[in-house]
Each structure stands twice: as structure tokens, then as C-alpha cells.
Design a protein around this motif. Structure first.
Motif, PDB file in Angstrom:
ATOM      1  N   ARG A  12      -8.625  -5.303   1.396  1.00  0.00           N
ATOM      2  CA  ARG A  12      -7.433  -4.556   1.816  1.00  0.00           C
ATOM      3  C   ARG A  12      -7.410  -3.161   1.193  1.00  0.00           C
ATOM      4  O   ARG A  12      -7.808  -2.961   0.056  1.00  0.00           O
ATOM      5  CB  ARG A  12      -6.168  -5.327   1.458  1.00  0.00           C
ATOM      6  N   LEU A  13      -6.891  -2.235   1.982  1.00  0.00           N
ATOM      7  CA  LEU A  13      -6.870  -0.829   1.577  1.00  0.00           C
ATOM      8  C   LEU A  13      -5.655  -0.523   0.701  1.00  0.00           C
ATOM      9  O   LEU A  13      -5.618   0.490   0.006  1.00  0.00           O
ATOM     10  CB  LEU A  13      -6.850   0.034   2.849  1.00  0.00           C
ATOM     11  N   THR A  30     -16.136  -3.243   3.986  1.00  0.00           N
ATOM     12  CA  THR A  30     -16.511  -4.501   4.633  1.00  0.00           C
ATOM     13  C   THR A  30     -17.686  -5.133   3.888  1.00  0.00           C
ATOM     14  O   THR A  30     -18.644  -4.458   3.528  1.00  0.00           O
ATOM     15  CB  THR A  30     -16.917  -4.243   6.095  1.00  0.00           C
ATOM     16  N   GLY A  31     -17.554  -6.429   3.653  1.00  0.00           N
ATOM     17  CA  GLY A  31     -18.612  -7.176   2.976  1.00  0.00           C
ATOM     18  C   GLY A  31     -18.770  -8.543   3.615  1.00  0.00           C
ATOM     19  O   GLY A  31     -18.285  -8.793   4.721  1.00  0.00           O
ATOM     20  N   GLU A  32     -19.437  -9.407   2.882  1.00  0.00           N
ATOM     21  CA  GLU A  32     -19.813 -10.710   3.421  1.00  0.00           C
ATOM     22  C   GLU A  32     -19.576 -11.765   2.338  1.00  0.00           C
ATOM     23  O   GLU A  32     -19.973 -11.571   1.191  1.00  0.00           O
ATOM     24  CB  GLU A  32     -21.290 -10.603   3.781  1.00  0.00           C
ATOM     25  N   GLU A  56      -4.681 -19.056  -5.465  1.00  0.00           N
ATOM     26  CA  GLU A  56      -5.457 -18.812  -4.244  1.00  0.00           C
ATOM     27  C   GLU A  56      -6.942 -19.076  -4.482  1.00  0.00           C
ATOM     28  O   GLU A  56      -7.418 -19.016  -5.617  1.00  0.00           O
ATOM     29  CB  GLU A  56      -5.314 -17.344  -3.800  1.00  0.00           C
ATOM     30  N   THR A  57      -7.643 -19.307  -3.388  1.00  0.00           N
ATOM     31  CA  THR A  57      -9.100 -19.359  -3.459  1.00  0.00           C
ATOM     32  C   THR A  57      -9.622 -17.953  -3.728  1.00  0.00           C
ATOM     33  O   THR A  57      -9.153 -16.974  -3.131  1.00  0.00           O
ATOM     34  CB  THR A  57      -9.685 -19.882  -2.138  1.00  0.00           C
ATOM     35  N   VAL A  58     -10.569 -17.879  -4.657  1.00  0.00           N
ATOM     36  CA  VAL A  58     -11.246 -16.612  -4.938  1.00  0.00           C
ATOM     37  C   VAL A  58     -12.609 -16.667  -4.246  1.00  0.00           C
ATOM     38  O   VAL A  58     -13.301 -17.692  -4.308  1.00  0.00           O
ATOM     39  CB  VAL A  58     -11.419 -16.413  -6.457  1.00  0.00           C
ATOM     40  N   LEU A  85      -8.094 -10.125   1.093  1.00  0.00           N
ATOM     41  CA  LEU A  85      -9.107 -10.041   2.153  1.00  0.00           C
ATOM     42  C   LEU A  85      -8.513 -10.220   3.535  1.00  0.00           C
ATOM     43  O   LEU A  85      -7.517 -10.906   3.714  1.00  0.00           O
ATOM     44  CB  LEU A  85     -10.163 -11.141   1.942  1.00  0.00           C
ATOM     45  N   GLU A  86      -9.149  -9.608   4.514  1.00  0.00           N
ATOM     46  CA  GLU A  86      -8.877  -9.916   5.907  1.00  0.00           C
ATOM     47  C   GLU A  86     -10.217 -10.065   6.615  1.00  0.00           C
ATOM     48  O   GLU A  86     -11.202  -9.439   6.213  1.00  0.00           O
ATOM     49  CB  GLU A  86      -8.016  -8.829   6.556  1.00  0.00           C
ATOM     50  N   GLU A  87     -10.238 -10.923   7.635  1.00  0.00           N
ATOM     51  CA  GLU A  87     -11.504 -11.116   8.359  1.00  0.00           C
ATOM     52  C   GLU A  87     -11.852  -9.848   9.118  1.00  0.00           C
ATOM     53  O   GLU A  87     -10.992  -9.220   9.729  1.00  0.00           O
ATOM     54  CB  GLU A  87     -11.400 -12.315   9.308  1.00  0.00           C
TER      55      GLU A  87
END
Lengths: 89, 196
Positions: A12-13, A30-32, A56-58, A85-87
Motif C-alpha cells: 500500500r502507498l 509490486t512484488g511476489e 494478521e498473517t505476515v 498488501l493488495e493483490e
């Protein structure tokens, strides 16, 4: 939201006015997903004294150097809480 | 943070923090002392070296280490998951084509019990900022010149998720016992700023 390894995600920005653990250098990048790295209290909540903090899950997320810096061939892996994060699709 | 804050000696800043913790009722002086004693009493890179030597000697252990660092450390008697200040231990393996290095860009997170107190350069702003930006140049300054096609992976640690590099076993060490292998492993090797 469960993110499996290989899923493309964007950090997120947002630049909140409270403590957060999204390093500035990955915001909007953007990453993976490499893997899930356990469930942990959200630092943003802990730093503000919110009890109980959200848990939360990290995810360990790898970012290509060329995306982060405009050059380089290495990867940088950063641990990011799910709400950071966002997809990216 | 006021302009004068960063100029205070570390001990003064630490005591201010401790006083805030005490005033907020989060922990007593005795509890903080106990945590520090537990943290540093047995903290040494010899512990990480033992883990690496076992992994080099026992492929089954190496597989368990890469799958679950905390459980593999516990097999050798190292408790990294203890309540309150535990963390997830993740071991990352160097291979002929890939090299891992650890940094904590935010501060200095690192598995102290297994690697010993962190070196001052690990906490320095130049290392923390450059490791993610130009790791190959940083490694060269440490005397580690990697082949151009080696894939470098930089792991930015956090308090919750800490890393240990499993170096590649050096050539010509086939006949060595585990104890002799452990003696080859350095703290920099466990951070990834040396080959072993």
C-alpha cells in the motif's frame, strides 16, 4: 485473504501518521509472495496501544531491485502484514 | 523526536526508555534485567555455527532447518520461540547460484542468541540503507566478490521474523568432523557478508 506463494501483490502507498512497518522503499511497489510467515499482532495497533491488537498473517514478499531502484538484479524480501498488501492481479 | 535526542549517549537514551516502561507499568526493572540476562548469557555465533555444521553433516537436519528454523534450533537446545520475546527463525541456504544476506533496514533485528551481539556495522545507517540498494557493492567491500550471475537475495528482517544464512559447505571439507566444521563458520557468514 489467503495469499499463496507466487501471488503478485502491491504494498500500500498510504503514509499513515502513526507508526507502521511498511518500509518507505516498498510503498506502491509490486512484488511476489514467497511464503506466509506466521500470524503476528499488527505493529500499527500495538504502537497506538490498541488492545487487543489485530492479529494478521505476515507474508514474506520479494521485490525485484529493478522495480525498487530502477536498476539491479537482486531481490529484496520484506515481511508485510496482510493489511499492508493488495493483490496486484 | 527532538533534535537533541540523537545526540544523547546511548546509555542515557536507554535509561529514559526504561523509565518510560517502568512508569507505564509494562515491566519492572527486575523483569527487564532478566530478559537481558537471558538474551546475552549464552548469545554467541558459536551457536549458529553449530546449527550450520549439523546441517552440513546431516541432510535430514538441513531439510528440517530450512522447513522450520525454530524447531531445528530447538533440536540443538536453542530456544528461539519463547513466549513474550520469541520470533520465527527462518534459515536461508546459499547455493552455487544464489547468495543470501540479512539486513534490518528499520533497526537491527537479528537472532542474537544464535549470532551473538550484532556487529556495529550491522546497526549502521550505511549498511542498513545500502544492503537493499546495492548488495553486490557492499559484499565486495566485505571482500566477498560473487560471480556476476549469482542471484543475490536480501532479507529485510523484522522483530517477528529473523534470519540465519546457511552458507554453502566449503570445498575440501569432506573429512571434517562436525566440531571442525563449526570452527569454519563466522558471524559474517551467518549474516551473509562472508562466504562462511
Amino acid at each position: 485473504m489467503t495469499l499463496s506463494p507466487g501471488t503478485r501483490v502491491r504494498a500500500r502507498l498510504a503514509d499513515p501518521d502513526h507508526h507502521t512497518r511498511v518500509p518507505g522503499y516498498v510503498r506502491g511497489q509490486t512484488g511476489e509472495v514467497v511464503e506466509a510467515a506466521g500470524q503476528w499482532p499488527l505493529p500499527d495497533d500495538r504502537a497506538r496501544g490498541i488492545t487487543p491488537p489485530r492479529v494478521e498473517t505476515v507474508y514474506s514478499v520479494r521485490f525485484p531491485a529493478a522495480g525498487l531502484w530502477g536498476s539491479g538484479t537482486h531481490w529484496v524480501v520484506v515481511d508485510l502484514w496482510e493489511s499492508y498488501l493488495e493483490e496486484a492481479g | 523526536m527532538g533534535a537533541g535526542h540523537a545526540e544523547q549517549p546511548a546509555a542515557v537514551r536507554v535509561r529514559h526508555l526504561e523509565e518510560r516502561v517502568l512508569a507505564a507499568g509494562l515491566a519492572s526493572d527486575g523483569e527487564m534485567d532478566a530478559v537481558l540476562a537471558r538474551l546475552y548469557a549464552h548469545a554467541s555465533p558459536l551457536n549458529g555455527a553449530r546449527i550450520v555444521a549439523r546441517a552440513w553433516s546431516d541432510p535430514g537436519y538441513a531439510a528440517r532447518l530450512l522447513a522450520d528454523g525454530n524447531a531445528a534450533a530447538a533440536e540443538l537446545g536453542f530456544d528461539t520461540a519463547h513466549a513474550g520475546s520469541g520470533y520465527r527463525l527462518k534459515a536461508v541456504a546459499n547455493t552455487p547460484g544464489a547468495h543470501n544476506m540479512i539486513v534490518c533496514t528499520l533497526c537491527s533485528c537479528y537472532p542474537v542468541s544464535l549470532l551473538g551481539p550484532s556487529p556495529s556495522w550491522y546497526k549502521s545507517l550505511p549498511y542498513r540503507s545500502r544492503a537493499v540498494r546495492e548488495p553486490r557493492a557492499v559484499l565486495a567491500e566485505f571482500g566477498l566478490d560473487l560471480p556476476p550471475d549469482t542471484q543475490i537475495v536480501v532479507w529485510d528482517a523484522s522483530a517477528e521474523n529473523r534470519f540465519l544464512v546457511l552458507p554453502a559447505r566449503p570445498a575440501g571439507t569432506d573429512g571434517l568432523a562436525e566440531k571442525e566444521l563449526a570452527a569454519l563458520v563466522t558471524r559474517n557468514g551467518l549474516i551473509g557478508t562472508a562466504a562462511v
